[in-house]
Design an enzyme around this catalytic site. Structure first.
Site, PDB file in Angstrom:
ATOM      1  N   CYS A  49      -3.019  -3.717  21.610  1.00  0.00           N
ATOM      2  CA  CYS A  49      -1.759  -3.197  21.088  1.00  0.00           C
ATOM      3  C   CYS A  49      -2.034  -1.786  20.550  1.00  0.00           C
ATOM      4  O   CYS A  49      -3.024  -1.581  19.851  1.00  0.00           O
ATOM      5  CB  CYS A  49      -1.277  -4.107  19.962  1.00  0.00           C
ATOM      6  SG  CYS A  49      -0.077  -3.336  18.864  1.00  0.00           S
ATOM      7  N   LYS A  55      -6.876   7.146  10.150  1.00  0.00           N
ATOM      8  CA  LYS A  55      -5.881   6.100  10.064  1.00  0.00           C
ATOM      9  C   LYS A  55      -6.173   5.262   8.815  1.00  0.00           C
ATOM     10  O   LYS A  55      -7.333   5.022   8.498  1.00  0.00           O
ATOM     11  CB  LYS A  55      -5.991   5.234  11.325  1.00  0.00           C
ATOM     12  CG  LYS A  55      -4.775   4.390  11.561  1.00  0.00           C
ATOM     13  CD  LYS A  55      -4.924   3.503  12.757  1.00  0.00           C
ATOM     14  CE  LYS A  55      -3.992   2.319  12.494  1.00  0.00           C
ATOM     15  NZ  LYS A  55      -3.985   1.318  13.469  1.00  0.00           N
ATOM     16  N   CYS A  98       1.618  -9.475  20.498  1.00  0.00           N
ATOM     17  CA  CYS A  98       0.743  -9.011  19.411  1.00  0.00           C
ATOM     18  C   CYS A  98       1.186  -9.705  18.129  1.00  0.00           C
ATOM     19  O   CYS A  98       2.309  -9.508  17.673  1.00  0.00           O
ATOM     20  CB  CYS A  98       0.825  -7.490  19.236  1.00  0.00           C
ATOM     21  SG  CYS A  98      -0.006  -6.938  17.723  1.00  0.00           S
ATOM     22  N   HIS A 118       4.009   1.320   2.421  1.00  0.00           N
ATOM     23  CA  HIS A 118       5.194   0.593   1.929  1.00  0.00           C
ATOM     24  C   HIS A 118       5.820   1.352   0.772  1.00  0.00           C
ATOM     25  O   HIS A 118       7.038   1.475   0.667  1.00  0.00           O
ATOM     26  CB  HIS A 118       4.815  -0.801   1.416  1.00  0.00           C
ATOM     27  CG  HIS A 118       4.038  -1.629   2.381  1.00  0.00           C
ATOM     28  ND1 HIS A 118       2.805  -2.156   2.064  1.00  0.00           N
ATOM     29  CD2 HIS A 118       4.302  -2.035   3.644  1.00  0.00           C
ATOM     30  CE1 HIS A 118       2.362  -2.857   3.096  1.00  0.00           C
ATOM     31  NE2 HIS A 118       3.235  -2.794   4.061  1.00  0.00           N
ATOM     32  N   HIS A 139      -2.564  -1.904  16.852  1.00  0.00           N
ATOM     33  CA  HIS A 139      -3.610  -2.787  16.313  1.00  0.00           C
ATOM     34  C   HIS A 139      -4.798  -2.885  17.262  1.00  0.00           C
ATOM     35  O   HIS A 139      -5.039  -3.941  17.861  1.00  0.00           O
ATOM     36  CB  HIS A 139      -3.016  -4.164  16.002  1.00  0.00           C
ATOM     37  CG  HIS A 139      -1.906  -4.089  15.016  1.00  0.00           C
ATOM     38  ND1 HIS A 139      -0.580  -4.079  15.391  1.00  0.00           N
ATOM     39  CD2 HIS A 139      -1.925  -3.959  13.669  1.00  0.00           C
ATOM     40  CE1 HIS A 139       0.178  -3.961  14.312  1.00  0.00           C
ATOM     41  NE2 HIS A 139      -0.602  -3.884  13.251  1.00  0.00           N
ATOM     42  N   LYS A 150      -7.822  -1.339   6.324  1.00  0.00           N
ATOM     43  CA  LYS A 150      -8.701  -2.113   5.445  1.00  0.00           C
ATOM     44  C   LYS A 150     -10.149  -1.993   5.874  1.00  0.00           C
ATOM     45  O   LYS A 150     -11.045  -1.882   5.042  1.00  0.00           O
ATOM     46  CB  LYS A 150      -8.278  -3.586   5.472  1.00  0.00           C
ATOM     47  CG  LYS A 150      -7.255  -3.904   4.409  1.00  0.00           C
ATOM     48  CD  LYS A 150      -7.132  -5.402   4.210  1.00  0.00           C
ATOM     49  CE  LYS A 150      -5.989  -5.690   3.270  1.00  0.00           C
ATOM     50  NZ  LYS A 150      -5.350  -6.984   3.517  1.00  0.00           N
ATOM     51  N   CYS A 189       2.070  -7.321  15.118  1.00  0.00           N
ATOM     52  CA  CYS A 189       3.412  -6.714  15.215  1.00  0.00           C
ATOM     53  C   CYS A 189       4.493  -7.784  15.298  1.00  0.00           C
ATOM     54  O   CYS A 189       5.663  -7.475  15.150  1.00  0.00           O
ATOM     55  CB  CYS A 189       3.551  -5.855  16.465  1.00  0.00           C
ATOM     56  SG  CYS A 189       2.664  -4.315  16.451  1.00  0.00           S
ATOM     57  N   HIS A 203       0.851  -1.190   0.000  1.00  0.00           N
ATOM     58  CA  HIS A 203       0.000   0.000   0.000  1.00  0.00           C
ATOM     59  C   HIS A 203       0.886   1.239   0.000  1.00  0.00           C
ATOM     60  O   HIS A 203       2.120   1.127  -0.029  1.00  0.00           O
ATOM     61  CB  HIS A 203      -0.973  -0.025   1.175  1.00  0.00           C
ATOM     62  CG  HIS A 203      -0.330  -0.153   2.526  1.00  0.00           C
ATOM     63  ND1 HIS A 203       0.623   0.729   2.989  1.00  0.00           N
ATOM     64  CD2 HIS A 203      -0.486  -1.071   3.522  1.00  0.00           C
ATOM     65  CE1 HIS A 203       1.005   0.382   4.198  1.00  0.00           C
ATOM     66  NE2 HIS A 203       0.352  -0.726   4.547  1.00  0.00           N
TER      67      HIS A 203
HETATM   68  N1  MSP Z   1       8.432  -6.998   8.397  1.00  0.00           N
HETATM   69  C1  MSP Z   1       8.539  -5.858   9.240  1.00  0.00           C
HETATM   70  C2  MSP Z   1       9.832  -5.115   8.994  1.00  0.00           C
HETATM   71  C3  MSP Z   1      11.096  -5.921   9.139  1.00  0.00           C
HETATM   72  S1  MSP Z   1      12.502  -5.016   8.741  1.00  0.00           S
HETATM   73  C4  MSP Z   1      13.769  -5.956   9.258  1.00  0.00           C
HETATM   74  C5  MSP Z   1       7.365  -4.922   8.994  1.00  0.00           C
HETATM   75  N2  MSP Z   1       6.732  -5.029   7.810  1.00  0.00           N
HETATM   76  S2  MSP Z   1       5.470  -4.176   7.339  1.00  0.00           S
HETATM   77  O1  MSP Z   1       4.999  -4.827   6.143  1.00  0.00           O
HETATM   78  O2  MSP Z   1       4.529  -4.042   8.388  1.00  0.00           O
HETATM   79  O3  MSP Z   1       6.004  -2.784   6.889  1.00  0.00           O
HETATM   80  C6  MSP Z   1       6.237  -1.776   7.816  1.00  0.00           C
HETATM   81  C7  MSP Z   1       6.752  -0.538   7.121  1.00  0.00           C
HETATM   82  O4  MSP Z   1       5.845  -0.103   6.099  1.00  0.00           O
HETATM   83  C8  MSP Z   1       6.893   0.657   8.020  1.00  0.00           C
HETATM   84  O5  MSP Z   1       8.070   0.636   8.788  1.00  0.00           O
HETATM   85  C9  MSP Z   1       6.867   1.785   7.032  1.00  0.00           C
HETATM   86  O6  MSP Z   1       8.108   1.832   6.386  1.00  0.00           O
HETATM   87  C10 MSP Z   1       5.789   1.314   6.057  1.00  0.00           C
HETATM   88  N3  MSP Z   1       4.460   1.744   6.470  1.00  0.00           N
HETATM   89  C11 MSP Z   1       3.395   0.957   6.813  1.00  0.00           C
HETATM   90  N4  MSP Z   1       2.293   1.746   7.010  1.00  0.00           N
HETATM   91  C12 MSP Z   1       2.609   3.044   6.833  1.00  0.00           C
HETATM   92  C13 MSP Z   1       1.878   4.261   6.812  1.00  0.00           C
HETATM   93  N5  MSP Z   1       0.583   4.348   7.087  1.00  0.00           N
HETATM   94  N6  MSP Z   1       2.553   5.394   6.459  1.00  0.00           N
HETATM   95  C14 MSP Z   1       3.879   5.380   6.103  1.00  0.00           C
HETATM   96  N7  MSP Z   1       4.588   4.236   6.126  1.00  0.00           N
HETATM   97  C15 MSP Z   1       4.045   3.081   6.629  1.00  0.00           C
HETATM   98  O7  MSP Z   1       7.087  -4.113   9.857  1.00  0.00           O
END
Ligand code: MSP
Length: 471
Positions: A144, A294, A127, A22, A147, A297, A130, A19
């Site tokens: 959490c 926020k 959690c 990411h 979440h 989904k 997380c 999304h």
């Molecule tokens: N798998 C772990 C990270 C391991 S790194 C060794 C993880 N993955 S995640 O799929 O949840 O991705 C988290 C990352 O996605 C966040 O740290 C950030 O970079 C990005 N984001 C997820 N949601 C976001 C927003 N709403 N806004 C901006 N970035 C965000 O955690």
């Protein structure tokens, strides 16, 4: 010898498809990677997917797929999205890659031999979303904080623990010293420092009941805790990707704020224990909200990068991400404001400048001048501080808008030919350098602009506009 620059993104969980959150981290990392390449550095840009653990195993089960097939399919979706956004990663790591698994085992053996691992019992909260152990204190209304809709589960099992607490004093002194501090921005450094000073506990690094993971080398009944497995990706890629051995330590881990503790404390302590050098910089950005809410989904407001590319093109999407990037504080975005920004800055301001200058120049049978190209120091300062919204704002205000103003004020179309040519040639020199500065952000557009205004070439106006206006 070229200077090395190793930049990473978090590796994303494959339980969900990519999304805008990411996409923001990955696009920003891409812009930084392209910037350093353009400055002549030898860049290693790493991204990938995080594929082990309970959450992924449950997601696979829900999708009625075996975990590996499930991971293969979702991981591919990240690659497809990154391709659409023109992400120039050098390697895409997956934690189910046997080459990564091998390095994880070696790494853990190393800290085990150091005497930093012991067996104990974990009793407490967890959690799954997380993949993180929680304390009572961290809960918000029994959930959490990240979440609020998911249940926190109670865990009780035999685990192996890592002596995290042993490294707290060393971490504190590293972070307190401006020469060795690695946490940015400043607010995040303070936050971690305060938490470390409160006193920290050791951390569980294995799971007895989770089967979908890497077996612990000295006790195969356990698997490696998914976060430990995941953090090691940054190092493991430099071990097994050809020609990347010298890239460790990383110059920059770019992450979101919710995973700050893992990166700035647990990961650093693991590296200290393994006797490896620490990354230079960990930068945690904040989060997007969508029209004030926020992103989730259940609210149905998730923005997917593919949709953005469809609407605005790859460069349009990249521009909208970079200008709204939650660099320090949370930042709001949404379809309506994205469209307005696209129309104002890309279709009107930049797009008009290029088409007006090309048309007038063609009428004047101009040959493109040869201007010098370099990054403006103001851009460098902002990009190197990762303040991309400020960098683009500066470029638009002081350069692009300024060129349009010069045109409007000097009205070359009302001037004698020689004078008009001089005015236009000067603007073209500016545009050539604007294009150079834009290249890391909008690579396709920069290429198109370079093509139109190629030095020494007879100017011909393009048939198509760079950014069609959206209704
Ligand atoms: N798998 C772990 C990270 C391991 S790194 C060794 C993880 N993955 S995640 O799929 O949840 O991705 C988290 C990352 O996605 C966040 O740290 C950030 O970079 C990005 N984001 C997820 N949601 C976001 C927003 N709403 N806004 C901006 N970035 C965000 O955690």
């Amino acid at each position: 010898m070229k200077k090395k620059f190793f930049i990473t993104t978090p590796i994303y969980y494959v339980n969900s498809t990519p999304h805008i959150g990411h996409a923001a981290t990955t696009t920003v990392a891409d812009i930084i990677a392209r910037y350093y390449r353009q400055k002549g550095n030898d860049v290693f840009f790493l991204t990938g997917t995080d594929e082990h653990g309970l959450k992924i195993a449950q997601a696979a089960q829900k999708a009625k797929k075996d975990p590996q097939t499930f991971c293969d399919q979702v991981s591919e979706k990240f690659k497809v999205a990154w391709k659409k956004l023109n992400i120039s990663y050098d390697f895409f790591i997956r934690t189910t890659d046997p080459r990564h698994e091998k390095v994880v085992k070696e790494f853990l053996e190393r800290i085990h031999q150091r005497g930093d691992i012991y067996k104990g019992k974990y009793e407490g909260l967890y959690c799954i979303e997380c993949e993180k152990f929680l304390t009572e204190k961290e809960l918000v209304n029994g959930h959490c904080p990240y979440h609020p809709k998911s249940k926190v589960i109670h865990q009780s099992e035999e685990n192996y623990f890592f002596r995290l607490s042993k490294y707290a004093p060393q971490l504190i002194s590293l972070i307190e010293n401006p020469q060795t501090n690695y946490i940015f921005p400043e607010g995040k450094r303070k936050e971690i420092l305060a938490k470390l000073k409160e006193g920290i506990e050791d951390v569980s690094i294995s799971r007895e009941k989770v089967k979908w993971g890497i077996p612990l080398p000295w006790d195969k009944k356990h698997t490696v805790y998914v976060w430990v497995d995941a953090l090691i990706n940054y190092y493991s890629a430099t071990r097994f990707v050809k020609g990347k051995k010298d890239f460790w330590p990383a110059n920059l881990h770019l992450i979101g704020k919710e995973i700050l503790w893992f990166h700035t404390v647990i990961w650093q302590a693991m590296l200290l224990s393994a006797g490896l050098p620490l990354p230079q910089k960990i930068f945690a950005h904040s989060f997007y909200t969508i029209d004030g809410e926020k992103m989730s989904k259940s609210l149905g407001n998730v923005i997917y990068p593919e949709e953005m590319v469809e609407k605005f093109g790859a460069d349009g999407a990249r521009y909208l991400i970079a200008t709204s990037f939650p660099y320090r504080d949370d930042a709001d975005t949404g379809w309506e404001r994205m469209k307005e920004k696209y129309n104002a800055d890309l279709a009107n301001n930049l797009g008009n400048l290029i088409s007006r200058v090309a048309k007038i120049g063609e009428r004047l049978s101009l040959t493109n001048p040869r201007g010098e190209r370099r990054f403006w120091p103001e851009m460098e300062a902002k990009v190197e501080n990762l303040n991309l919204p400020a960098a683009l704002d500066w470029l638009w205000q002081t350069k692009i808008t300024a060129c349009n103003l010069v045109l409007n004020q000097q009205k070359p179309w009302e001037k004698p030919k020689a004078e008009a040519r001089k005015i236009i040639a000067e603007i073209i020199v500016q545009i050539q350098n604007i294009s150079f500065n834009l290249a890391p952000f909008l690579p396709e557009t920069s290429k198109k602009i370079d093509h139109i205004f190629a030095p020494g070439k007879k100017l011909t106006a393009p048939q198509k506009v760079l950014f069609p206006r959206l209704k």
